[in-house]
Design an enzyme around this catalytic site. Structure first.
Site: not given
Length: 528
Positions: A56, A198, A217, A235, A239-240, A254, A319
């Site tokens: 980003r 996003k 989030h 990140s 989390k994932t 997410d 990704r």
């Protein structure tokens, strides 16, 4: 609402002969490869490289300053204002630019699995692979829903259109502009697909609180018995990975909303970080990458077309985007009840936070507002030792409103539904980065599973003297010496010094929340 002039310009673009409307996955794969935008991997995924921008561009993100939202936005370095005049000028240029392209791709779908609060969106893309990306990441409509679809928000994305800062009023060639009044997101100068995902999340973070819904989030999963868990984290914190559990059904990886009815996924897909991805460590994610999935900046062998997930030469931020149904163990539709357990994930490169600790409500709100994790030495130019990173509510780049709006919603939800909250450190143990080692995933999984099963609700704990956190003294499958981080350090004085250093950084960061309740400050933060 969209002005007549803006609407006419958009309608003229969408009625052009170069428009490809709602193409199927095979059609988009074919377009992306034959147009030279991407290649096909051995597993059937589309692999694209995003060039200069592999993540980003927060310094190129703006919100249009206009009367309807001006007083609500938390203006600053995250939410940077830009004038309506600059937006209108760029919008006209981008639309005219796309009119001249041989092909343009349009997707219509939704954000939000809860039909009562979902947002109808459409995305206009210069690239076929970008359109495939949004097809997989957002919620895909049925034929009946498509026939009745009326977009409430539109993304217009033209990666090869580059702004001229001297003329267009931007800071660089790149721009991501959210216009809340005209319900448009305008993107140019960047090929990184995550900007589209996003941007809509930022929009939902503005719209949902007005409906009394907490945007989050986080990832979410649920047991067969209906026990719901949320995983907040920046990140690289896991989390994932931790939410994709073979023993629990995935709600989403997410972005979620928490309404009076429970939680719901905002998206229809997953956007997994895949550096060092392996079938052994993350079988659910590894197996989800197949035909129709999108790989970003993953190095692929030219001959075999096999991805090398260990190669970070293009970026560490590699990704994979895929529809949520590529994960076998999911909830359909992506909705669940109220959370029983909330997990805050941090990757502490200082190696001083406990691998798991129980939080009081005040500590939960403190750590939610803090949103701590670490940047590591070598990951960015100029970083030679671990640096503390604080991202408010674990998602500050996506929060248009003041942070306390979201924190107060969390506190109210905890009170109302009695959720247990845990802080889990997936970072370093036995020393800081370069001295200690990363906490083993199998231990983190064992700790998290114990928390979700309620096995840590009434266990014996000891208090971390610097952070005031309650640390379980024993967890099945986890060596006791790692549960108290000080015991894992050979040099106890070095631990104390490093822990006090991090605690001071927490204190300094929290000064920006001047209006926060004194209880949160005194009872929630570090003691030292």
């Amino acid at each position: 609402m969209i002005s007549a002039k803006t609407s006419d310009s958009l309608n003229e673009l969408l009625s052009g002969e170069n428009i490809n409307f709602q193409l199927s996955v095979p059609q988009l794969v074919e377009k992306a490869t034959t147009r030279g935008e991407a290649i096909l991997t051995a597993d059937g995924a589309v692999s694209a490289q995003t060039g200069k921008y592999t993540g980003r561009s927060p310094k190129d993100r703006y919100i249009v300053e206009e009367a309807s939202s001006k007083e609500k936005i938390d203006w600053g370095t995250v939410n940077r204002p830009i004038s309506s005049e600059i937006f209108d000028s760029l919008y006209t240029k981008v639309v005219n630019y796309l009119k001249e392209k041989d092909e343009v791709f349009v997707f219509k779908g939704f954000a939000g699995a809860d039909q009562a609060s979902r947002l109808s969106i459409q995305v206009v893309n210069e690239y076929a692979w970008h359109n495939l990306f949004v097809h997989q990441l957002f919620i895909r409509p049925t034929e009946e829903e498509l026939a009745e679809h009326h977009a409430q928000f539109t993304i217009v994305s033209a990666p090869t259109f580059k702004a001229d800062p001297a003329i267009d009023g931007t800071d660089s060639e790149t721009f991501i502009i959210v216009n809340l009044e005209k319900r448009i997101v305008l993107i140019g100068g960047t090929e990184y697909a995550g900007e589209m995902k996003k941007s809509i999340f930022s929009v939902m973070n503005y719209l949902l609180p007005e409906k009394g819904i907490m945007p989050m989030h986080c990832s979410a999963n649920v047991s067969d018995d209906g026990d719901v868990a949320l995983f907040f984290g920046l990140s690289g914190t896991g989390k994932t990975t931790l939410s994709a559990d073979a023993d629990r059904k995935l709600v989403g990886d997410d972005e979620h909303g928490w309404s009076d009815n429970g939680v719901f996924n905002i998206e229809g897909g997953c956007y997994a970080k895949c550096i060092n991805l392996s079938e052994e460590k993350e079988p659910e994610i590894f197996g989800a990458i197949r035909f129709g999935s999108v790989l970003e900046n993953v190095v692929v062998d030219e001959t075999t077309r096999i991805p090398d997930y260990d190669d970070g030469s293009l970026t560490e931020n590699t990704r994979a985007a895929y529809p949520i149904h590529n994960i076998d163990n999911i909830v359909t539709p992506s909705v669940a009840g109220h959370p029983n357990t909330i997990v805050f994930l941090t990757a502490d490169a200082f190696g001083v936070l406990p691998p798991i600790s129980k939080l009081t409500k005040e500590q939960a709100m403190y750590h939610f507002l803090s949103g701590f994790t670490s940047k590591l030495a070598g990951t960015e130019r100029g970083i030679t030792s671990p640096e503390a990173t604080f991202s408010t509510c674990f998602g500050s780049p996506f929060l248009p409103l003041h942070a306390t709006v979201y924190a107060e919603m969390l506190g109210n939800k905890i009170d109302e539904h009695g959720a247990q909250v845990f802080l889990v450190n997936t970072g370093w143990t036995g020393g800081e980065y370069g001295v200690g080692s990363r906490m083993e995933l199998k231990y983190t999984r064992a700790m998290v599973r114990a928390a979700l099963a309620g096995k840590l609700d009434n266990v014996e704990t000891e208090t971390n003297e610097i952070f005031g956190l309650q640390m379980p003294t024993a967890i099945e499958g986890v060596p006791t010496e790692v549960l108290n981080p000080r015991n894992a350090w050979a040099d106890k004085d070095a631990y104390d010094q490093k822990a006090k250093e991090l605690a001071q950084l927490f204190h300094e960061n929290f000064k920006k929340f001047g209006t926060v309740s004194e209880d949160i400050v005194t009872k929630g933060g570090p003691i030292a």
